[in-house]
Design an enzyme around this catalytic site. Structure first.
Site, short mmCIF file in Angstrom:
data_model
loop_
_atom_site.label_atom_id
_atom_site.label_comp_id
_atom_site.label_asym_id
_atom_site.label_seq_id
_atom_site.Cartn_x
_atom_site.Cartn_y
_atom_site.Cartn_z
N CYS A 339 0.84 -1.20 0.00
CA CYS A 339 0.00 0.00 0.00
C CYS A 339 0.87 1.25 0.00
CB CYS A 339 -0.98 -0.03 1.18
SG CYS A 339 -2.39 1.09 0.95
N HIS A 444 -3.50 -5.32 1.18
CA HIS A 444 -3.33 -5.71 2.57
C HIS A 444 -3.74 -7.17 2.71
CE1 HIS A 444 -2.54 -1.67 3.99
NE2 HIS A 444 -3.59 -1.23 3.31
#
Length: 500
Positions: A339, A444
């Site tokens: 991310c 994630h």
């Protein structure tokens, strides 16, 4: 408000933050499920950088997603209608019913007239949840005796009274001062609030609990509520915590005989639970650090997610961490980013609308030929994918406010398999794969997949991976936690209170 099956809601509140509310709430979610009920978790307002995407593509606190998992149900925004995600020391992004509504300073949020409107939203979410589930297992936030904030409360005793919840006070004996914290908390409650408290749970007790029997009697006398049990300090049950990295993970360093993995300790690190499964791998020694020497020594360096990518990257430059990562990369160490960490690995990060930072742009580490532009719209979505064109179907989720594009030939790390109509924003793939020692992803939870972990560790160990997958591992942990609570708490008295 009563649940349709006649079982009252139950609420766990604390003498302070980090006393174990989230974990104990998860344990009771599993207990009620085991006993044939249909529980669901609820936390009116959560402040956390650790979040999760619901099946509908909305965002809630990770702790409530974990608790929903313990209940055996999909997570939903009604379980956490208000989420605050700190962006700086003085401001946070407000997520309402899973959608970001803007950034607010602490003064703007707590002193504005919108608190009553938020409380109305919270009550409506609770009612919807209570109509579908029994019991609702509620969690408070921080301490319930913060006098200067009580008139702004939408998540602690005001919510307990609104729900008619049987409320239990949790105190952490490991940090000391348990008598003062319990007595002081009870003394600062109003009479109506004290009537909600049905018992005290002493948490994180080290040693023989029989040594606390006299203390237990004394505590009951001064607080005028029963102590329903003493939960021991445990190290063999692994439940994802709400928003903290344990001191032991921060302090650990290089360990001979293991694959050493350093997670760069960012100031606004988000979704640290990305590494929960990896920490349990017998081949791995994982630690968090912002010290260049400790980071450079590791075999694998992970740049994690961040709620303020530009400011965190600027701090890495100032602290010498970027230089250490470049030296490690030159030495053929593995560097990966997740991310915000993926965004950092590129050539440039632009924030023209100042979504996260007043700094308009910053140079990335230059490890991947990609560039990122921050955007006001947030991507939140669960994903199924194939890692590096493998055969295994893996799972993860996206929560980000930027779009990253390749500046050279696209070399995606993952191929989505959950959407054959172009995916979110027309994307069929994710991330950038430079080589097995250098890649980045928006997903994630990618390290919860054995196929990904085995590939990550392959250059450093020939030892076989774990036989159990992550989902099976977590189910075992919820059952172990439930068994521990049944052993040390008076569950029968709790049921009697909920049925009264």
């Amino acid at each position: 408000m009563q649940n349709k099956e006649g079982l009252r809601s139950i609420m766990f509140v604390g003498t302070g933050s980090d006393v174990g509310k989230s974990v104990i709430t998860a344990g009771f979610c599993r207990i009620f499920r085991q006993d044939g009920y249909t529980p669901a978790p609820f936390k009116a307002q959560n402040m956390s950088l650790n979040s999760y995407a619901t099946p509908e593509g909305l965002e809630i606190g990770r702790a409530q997603a974990v608790q929903a998992e313990a209940c055996g149900i999909p997570c939903h925004t009604d379980m956490n209608p208000v989420l605050l995600k700190p962006t700086t020391d003085k401001s946070a992004q407000l997520v309402l019913h899973g959608k970001p509504t803007g950034n607010f300073s602490a003064a703007e949020y707590f002193l504005s007239g919108s608190r009553e409107a938020l409380f109305t939203e919270v009550k409506q979410a609770y009612r919807r949840l209570a109509a579908r589930h029994s019991p609702v297992v509620m969690e408070g936030a921080g301490s319930i005796s913060e006098l200067n904030l009580k008139h702004l409360d939408i998540t602690n005793m005001r919510m307990a009274m609104e729900a008619g919840a049987a409320t239990y006070l949790i105190a952490d004996i490991d940090r000391g001062g348990v008598f003062g914290s319990c007595y002081g908390t009870m003394a600062l409650l109003t009479a109506d609030e004290r009537d909600c408290i049905k018992g005290i749970i002493i948490n994180k007790f080290r040693g023989d609990a029989r040594l606390f029997e006299e203390g237990r009697t004394m505590l009951e006398k001064i607080c005028r509520v029963p102590v329903i049990g003493v939960v021991p300090f445990f190290r063999d049950i692994f439940i994802e915590e709400e928003d903290a990295i344990g001191r032991q993970q921060k302090s650990k360093g290089f360990l001979t005989g293991k694959v050493n993995i350093a997670v760069v300790l960012l100031h606004r690190l988000s979704n640290f639970t990305d590494f929960h499964y990896l920490e349990q791998d017998h081949r791995v020694n994982l630690y968090y650090s912002h010290e260049p020497r400790e980071i450079e020594k590791a075999d694998i360096i992970i740049l994690p997610g961040s709620k303020n990518t530009i400011e965190d990257l600027s701090a890495l430059y100032d602290g010498g961490v970027v230089a250490a990562i470049h030296r490690a990369h030159a030495s053929r160490k593995t560097i990966i980013g997740i991310c915000g960490g993926y965004q950092m690995m590129g050539l440039q990060i632009n924030d023209p609308e100042q979504v996260e930072s007043k700094t308009g742009a910053i140079a990335g580490l230059g490890l991947l030929p990609v560039s990122t532009t921050m955007q006001a719209n947030k991507t939140t979505r669960q994903r199924k994918f194939r890692f590096r064109n493998g055969t295994d179907i893996c799972e993860g989720y996206e929560i980000h406010m930027g779009e990253t594009n390749a500046l050279e030939k696209e070399c995606p790390l993952n191929r989505f398999v959950d959407d054959h109509n172009g995916g979110h924003n027309g994307r069929l793939a994710d991330g950038y794969f430079l080589n097995e020692r250098c890649w980045g992803t928006y997903l994630h939870g990618i390290l919860d997949n054995p196929a990904v972990v085995d590939a990550l560790l392959a250059p450093y160990t020939s030892l076989p991976g774990k036989a159990k997958d992550h989902r099976q591992f977590k189910e075992e942990q919820y059952d172990k936690l439930a068994a521990l609570l049944r052993q040390h708490l008076d569950i029968q008295s709790i049921y009697q209170t909920l049925q009264s």
